[in-house]
Design a protein around this motif. Structure first.
Motif, PDB file in Angstrom:
ATOM      1  N   GLY A 182       0.791  -1.225   0.000  1.00 25.27           N
ATOM      2  CA  GLY A 182       0.000   0.000   0.000  1.00 25.27           C
ATOM      3  C   GLY A 182       0.819   1.268   0.000  1.00 25.27           C
ATOM      4  N   ASP A 183       2.146   1.139   0.180  1.00 19.23           N
ATOM      5  CA  ASP A 183       3.015   2.324   0.199  1.00 19.23           C
ATOM      6  C   ASP A 183       3.441   2.725  -1.210  1.00 19.23           C
ATOM      7  N   ASN A 184       3.844   3.993  -1.346  1.00 17.23           N
ATOM      8  CA  ASN A 184       4.440   4.496  -2.581  1.00 17.23           C
ATOM      9  C   ASN A 184       5.964   4.391  -2.506  1.00 17.23           C
ATOM     10  N   VAL A 185       6.598   4.480  -3.653  1.00 15.13           N
ATOM     11  CA  VAL A 185       8.056   4.611  -3.738  1.00 15.13           C
ATOM     12  C   VAL A 185       8.357   5.863  -4.551  1.00 15.13           C
ATOM     13  N   GLU A 186       9.191   6.736  -3.997  1.00 14.82           N
ATOM     14  CA  GLU A 186       9.606   7.945  -4.699  1.00 14.82           C
ATOM     15  C   GLU A 186      10.911   7.670  -5.445  1.00 14.82           C
ATOM     16  N   VAL A 187      10.948   8.059  -6.701  1.00 15.51           N
ATOM     17  CA  VAL A 187      12.102   7.795  -7.559  1.00 15.51           C
ATOM     18  C   VAL A 187      12.670   9.124  -8.039  1.00 15.51           C
ATOM     19  N   SER A 188      13.977   9.245  -8.032  1.00 14.69           N
ATOM     20  CA  SER A 188      14.610  10.441  -8.581  1.00 14.69           C
ATOM     21  C   SER A 188      15.720  10.028  -9.540  1.00 14.69           C
ATOM     22  N   VAL A 189      15.954  10.853 -10.551  1.00 12.94           N
ATOM     23  CA  VAL A 189      17.006  10.595 -11.520  1.00 12.94           C
ATOM     24  C   VAL A 189      17.403  11.922 -12.147  1.00 12.94           C
ATOM     25  N   ARG A 190      18.660  12.024 -12.567  1.00 11.61           N
ATOM     26  CA  ARG A 190      19.135  13.228 -13.236  1.00 11.61           C
ATOM     27  C   ARG A 190      19.225  12.971 -14.739  1.00 11.61           C
ATOM     28  N   VAL A 191      18.915  13.991 -15.509  1.00 10.40           N
ATOM     29  CA  VAL A 191      19.113  13.926 -16.953  1.00 10.40           C
ATOM     30  C   VAL A 191      19.918  15.146 -17.370  1.00 10.40           C
ATOM     31  N   LYS A 192      20.923  14.918 -18.229  1.00  9.29           N
ATOM     32  CA  LYS A 192      21.826  15.993 -18.634  1.00  9.29           C
ATOM     33  C   LYS A 192      21.968  16.011 -20.146  1.00  9.29           C
ATOM     34  N   ASN A 193      21.982  17.222 -20.708  1.00 12.11           N
ATOM     35  CA  ASN A 193      22.291  17.405 -22.118  1.00 12.11           C
ATOM     36  C   ASN A 193      23.813  17.438 -22.240  1.00 12.11           C
ATOM     37  N   THR A 194      24.366  16.354 -22.798  1.00 11.36           N
ATOM     38  CA  THR A 194      25.825  16.246 -22.903  1.00 11.36           C
ATOM     39  C   THR A 194      26.339  16.629 -24.283  1.00 11.36           C
ATOM     40  N   GLY A 195      25.448  17.147 -25.135  1.00 11.13           N
ATOM     41  CA  GLY A 195      25.836  17.507 -26.486  1.00 11.13           C
ATOM     42  C   GLY A 195      26.044  18.997 -26.679  1.00 11.13           C
ATOM     43  N   GLN A 196      25.966  19.410 -27.941  1.00 10.13           N
ATOM     44  CA  GLN A 196      26.310  20.785 -28.306  1.00 10.13           C
ATOM     45  C   GLN A 196      25.093  21.638 -28.676  1.00 10.13           C
ATOM     46  N   LEU A 197      23.899  21.030 -28.678  1.00 12.00           N
ATOM     47  CA  LEU A 197      22.693  21.750 -29.077  1.00 12.00           C
ATOM     48  C   LEU A 197      21.616  21.627 -28.008  1.00 12.00           C
ATOM     49  N   SER A 198      20.760  22.626 -27.947  1.00 16.60           N
ATOM     50  CA  SER A 198      19.581  22.499 -27.090  1.00 16.60           C
ATOM     51  C   SER A 198      18.659  21.431 -27.672  1.00 16.60           C
ATOM     52  N   GLY A 199      17.971  20.745 -26.792  1.00 24.32           N
ATOM     53  CA  GLY A 199      17.066  19.706 -27.275  1.00 24.32           C
ATOM     54  C   GLY A 199      16.108  19.246 -26.193  1.00 24.32           C
ATOM     55  N   LYS A 200      15.135  18.444 -26.622  1.00 25.68           N
ATOM     56  CA  LYS A 200      14.149  17.887 -25.704  1.00 25.68           C
ATOM     57  C   LYS A 200      14.378  16.388 -25.578  1.00 25.68           C
ATOM     58  N   GLU A 201      14.283  15.895 -24.359  1.00 23.10           N
ATOM     59  CA  GLU A 201      14.459  14.474 -24.109  1.00 23.10           C
ATOM     60  C   GLU A 201      13.314  13.948 -23.252  1.00 23.10           C
ATOM     61  N   THR A 202      12.812  12.783 -23.605  1.00 16.86           N
ATOM     62  CA  THR A 202      11.801  12.111 -22.800  1.00 16.86           C
ATOM     63  C   THR A 202      12.472  11.024 -21.990  1.00 16.86           C
ATOM     64  N   VAL A 203      12.354  11.119 -20.686  1.00 19.76           N
ATOM     65  CA  VAL A 203      12.922  10.126 -19.773  1.00 19.76           C
ATOM     66  C   VAL A 203      11.823   9.128 -19.435  1.00 19.76           C
ATOM     67  N   LEU A 204      12.101   7.846 -19.685  1.00 23.82           N
ATOM     68  CA  LEU A 204      11.122   6.787 -19.500  1.00 23.82           C
ATOM     69  C   LEU A 204      11.484   5.948 -18.278  1.00 23.82           C
ATOM     70  N   LEU A 205      10.500   5.724 -17.427  1.00 21.03           N
ATOM     71  CA  LEU A 205      10.700   4.911 -16.227  1.00 21.03           C
ATOM     72  C   LEU A 205       9.921   3.608 -16.379  1.00 21.03           C
ATOM     73  N   TYR A 206      10.643   2.495 -16.247  1.00 20.88           N
ATOM     74  CA  TYR A 206      10.033   1.170 -16.377  1.00 20.88           C
ATOM     75  C   TYR A 206      10.073   0.439 -15.043  1.00 20.88           C
ATOM     76  N   LEU A 207       9.129  -0.491 -14.867  1.00 16.81           N
ATOM     77  CA  LEU A 207       9.067  -1.308 -13.658  1.00 16.81           C
ATOM     78  C   LEU A 207       8.921  -2.767 -14.042  1.00 16.81           C
ATOM     79  N   HIS A 208       9.584  -3.638 -13.268  1.00 19.83           N
ATOM     80  CA  HIS A 208       9.462  -5.085 -13.470  1.00 19.83           C
ATOM     81  C   HIS A 208       9.237  -5.762 -12.128  1.00 19.83           C
ATOM     82  N   ASP A 209       8.229  -6.595 -12.078  1.00 21.16           N
ATOM     83  CA  ASP A 209       7.940  -7.415 -10.903  1.00 21.16           C
ATOM     84  C   ASP A 209       8.754  -8.697 -11.061  1.00 21.16           C
TER      85      ASP A 209
END
Length: 730
Positions: free
Chosen positions: A634-661
């Motif tokens: 019944g409890d939640n789990v809080e997840v944190s992650v960092r995403v960084k633009n390591t290239g030379q141009l501005s851009g948009k990135e979608t970060v996907l979170l997956y779960l496996h039982d």
């Protein structure tokens, strides 16, 4: 007035009105007819296509509750907004002359904008909106679609499709948000909330309709309106959640599956329509049949011995409104069934109450003219800009060897292929016409891919192709021209289609397209492969040879300019695949497959996986952390992650979170998407993202067919990182 008081007030009005209605008036409310029933002969292009005598017969004598479609089926096409407003106003005024002044609710398939109103803002189709992974854009699409539908004088939108798109042969795949439950639910929910707002009665809001409940999208043979084999567990795991999300988002109407599941046609399935939709999911709006599907219980499915039995079967299963659509047969048969008691008055009253309730909720009783002015509400600059942004974010850069893209603007280009110079191939069905293939009706001010390329470059651009998708392309000429250019843009894909006319026997590309491609590759020039179409047609052979591959799917009316923006680097691509792009015709496997499907030689090896999409810059995720390693049920789990633009141009990135039982009493997918966030970052910029995993995210359909969370280990995956937590026993 509070929401509860408003609901109570509406309920009082519904019951008061119901008490005044005759049986004939009640049965009429359950009847929906096509516009052709009230149209003058050949009324498609008439200035006033309504036959007033026919309209009065429909509304004043048969008491119809709803009208749908355009003048005149099957050659339906978009009308001017002025014509729509006149037509719907005539219907409104006629209904106001009826004994109880019950308004007609006018329904239309506005599935990527107001598709049947000329010059409307037409967005990417759902499969491409899903590729944006941007719920804010889906919300705005809903807002704009509702506003333009209402400005057209129309009331009710048959959208969104909440079927899950896991059968790529199916010709309506592109109407779905792809193969994933979480993504589809999130995009559909956002669309509904934008479309309906906090109050469906607002002038710029309109009710939505969830389609097509349930299992329609998974035909065994891939052909439209054919049978599906779906077990109860699979139904609850993959096919019901999107509709549950739509119900929770407030959609007040549901359209029923035209086909059948496990031998039971959708319109006769009491278990699905009443026990699950009503009893379990809590839906309290009304259901509407799909096109002619009640009579088809007799004529096609052979479930009912007579048309009369078909009507009884459907109504008793839980169908509230019948899209008849061409006559009053449903009205006449149901009237007789009610008089004989074979369909009890309690069931009639139940259905009519649901219909009236939605009409009150959407403000139809208070409306005597079109709800919204055209000026400032239709095809505005702001709406067009949102559409352009959606198209740009919908396009997926699948391959970019040696940074082939973006192209220099002085490069000389040969453009060839059947999808290079047509707007229709970027829009698909339900665009201006049902099949979406009437290129001559498309707006002249929106550029095709070829026209957009020419507008953006100072280099030489040569086109070898036809004026129609089916036109033969001179392959010898294309090869000759290719030798004289720096790069070839090879535009392949599908012609527009919708529903059963879009059935195909194979996902392979047309042989003539493959012949053109092979000839072009033979000369060794660098090739950028661009595709448009509603399904992932097999391109493995040519994708392997191409220097770059850009998947357009159906990016809508702004797709030509958006594709050119990406090819030349004016826009950094950010689209991600909402489905697994198959490598071979018979190698169809979704990303959330079971372990047994990738074991002892079995593999998940699509050409491009779910969530794939490149950028002109680079991103890196790191620092995956969970707030706790052990939790109670019944409890939640809080997840944190960092995403960084390591290239030379501005851009948009979608970060996907997956779960496996990791282990469960029912086999679990290797991973399932449970969260995503899209961020825009400048070079060197990083951002911390937070996700919450809830018990719902950890749950599955257990041995007893009920949703359960079992104690044990769960694995969280983001990018190349994994972290685990354990759900403890009580």
């Amino acid at each position: 007035m509070s929401a509860q008081e408003t609901s109570e007030a509406i309920e009082n009005k519904v019951q008061a009105l119901l008490g005044q209605m005759t049986l004939e008036e009640k049965v009429g409310q359950m009847t929906q007819i096509d516009f052709s029933v009230v149209s003058v002969v050949n009324g498609q292009d008439a200035e006033n296509p309504i036959d007033q005598a026919k309209l009065e017969d429909a509304i004043l004598h048969h008491h119809v509750g709803s009208i749908l479609n355009t003048p005149t089926t099957p050659n339906n096409k978009a009308q001017s907004i002025e014509k729509w407003r006149k037509m719907t106003q005539t219907i409104r005024e006629t209904a106001a002359r009826s004994r109880l002044k019950i308004p007609v609710i006018y329904g239309i398939d506005a599935i990527h904008g107001a598709t049947y109103t000329q010059n409307a803002v037409l967005f990417p189709q759902a499969i491409s909106m899903a590729a944006t992974f941007n719920t804010e854009l889906s919300f705005k699409e809903g807002e704009i679609a509702a506003r333009e539908v209402k400005a057209s004088g129309l009331d009710w939108n048959f959208s969104p499709v909440m079927d899950i798109g896991r059968q790529p042969l199916w010709p309506r795949l592109w109407e779905t948000y792809g193969e994933d439950v979480h993504l589809s639910s999130a995009m559909g929910t956002a669309y509904i909330k934008g479309h309906q707002g906090d109050n469906m009665a607002d002038a710029d809001k309109a009710p939505t309709c969830l389609k097509h409940y349930v299992g329609y999208s998974y035909p065994l043979n891939g052909k439209d309106r054919t049978q599906a084999w779906i077990g109860e567990r699979a139904l609850r795991e993959w096919f019901l959640p999107g509709f549950q999300a739509g119900v929770l988002a407030g959609a007040p109407t549901v359209m029923i599956n035209s086909a059948e599941v496990d031998g039971i046609p959708g319109h006769a399935n009491y278990h699905y329509l009443t026990e699950i939709l009503r009893g379990e999911m809590g839906f309290n709006g009304f259901t509407v049949s799909d096109w002619e599907d009640i009579i088809r219980l007799h004529t096609r499915d052979k479930l009912a011995a007579t048309p009369r039995e078909a009507v009884k079967m459907a109504v008793m299963a839980g169908v509230d409104m019948s899209m008849v659509p061409f006559d009053f047969s449903f009205y006449e048969l149901l009237l007789d069934l009610a008089k004989t008691g074979e369909v009890p008055m309690s069931r009639i009253d139940e259905a009519v109450s649901r219909i009236l309730r939605v009409k009150y909720q959407t403000g139809l009783f208070e409306r005597s003219e079109p709800a919204l002015a055209v000026e400032g509400n239709f095809a505005t600059e702001e709406a067009v800009e949102v559409n352009k942004q959606a198209a740009r974010e919908a396009i997926v850069l699948a391959k970019n060897d040696n940074e082939m893209l973006p192209l220099r603007k002085d490069v000389s280009i040969l453009v060839t292929g059947p999808t290079a110079n047509l707007l229709s191939v970027m829009n698909g069905g339900w665009t201006i016409t049902w099949q979406g293939d009437a290129e001559e009706l498309y707006p002249k001010d929106r550029p095709t891919l070829l026209q957009a390329l020419r507008a953006k470059t100072s280099g030489k651009v040569t086109f070898v192709g036809g004026q129609r998708f089916s036109d033969e392309i001179n392959i010898e000429q294309a090869v000759t021209e290719a030798r004289n250019h720096d790069v070839v843009i090879l535009a392949l894909g599908e012609k527009p289609y919708c529903e059963t006319p879009g059935n195909i026997d194979s996902l392979t590309l047309d042989p003539v397209q493959m012949q053109l491609a092979r000839a072009i590759f033979e000369i060794g020039k660098p090739v950028v492969l661009v595709t448009f179409g509603g399904r992932p047609r097999i391109i493995t052979e040519i994708a392997d040879k191409a220097r770059a591959v850009v998947l357009g799917f159906l990016p809508g009316m702004e797709g030509g300019e958006a594709m050119a923006d990406i090819l030349f680097g004016d826009v950094n691509p950010s689209g991600k695949l909402p489905l697994s792009y198959p490598r071979a015709v018979n190698d169809i496997l979704p990303y959330d497959h079971k372990p047994i499907e990738a074991y002892e030689g079995n593999q998940y090896r699509p050409l491009y996986p779910f969530g794939h999409g490149l950028s002109y810059t680079s991103f890196e995720t790191s620092g995956l952390k969970l707030d706790k390693s052990q939790i109670k049920l019944g409890d939640n789990v809080e997840v944190s992650v960092r995403v960084k633009n390591t290239g030379q141009l501005s851009g948009k990135e979608t970060v996907l979170l997956y779960l496996h039982d990791a282990a469960a009493s029912v086999s679990r997918p290797v991973k399932q998407l449970k969260g995503f966030k899209k961020v825009e970052l400048k070079p060197g910029e990083q951002q911390s993202l937070e996700f919450t995993l809830t018990p719902e995210d950890m749950s599955f359909i257990g041995l007893d067919m009920k949703r359960v969370v079992e104690p044990g280990e769960f694995q969280v995956m983001v990018g190349g990182e994994m972290a685990s937590f354990t759900v403890l026993k009580d």
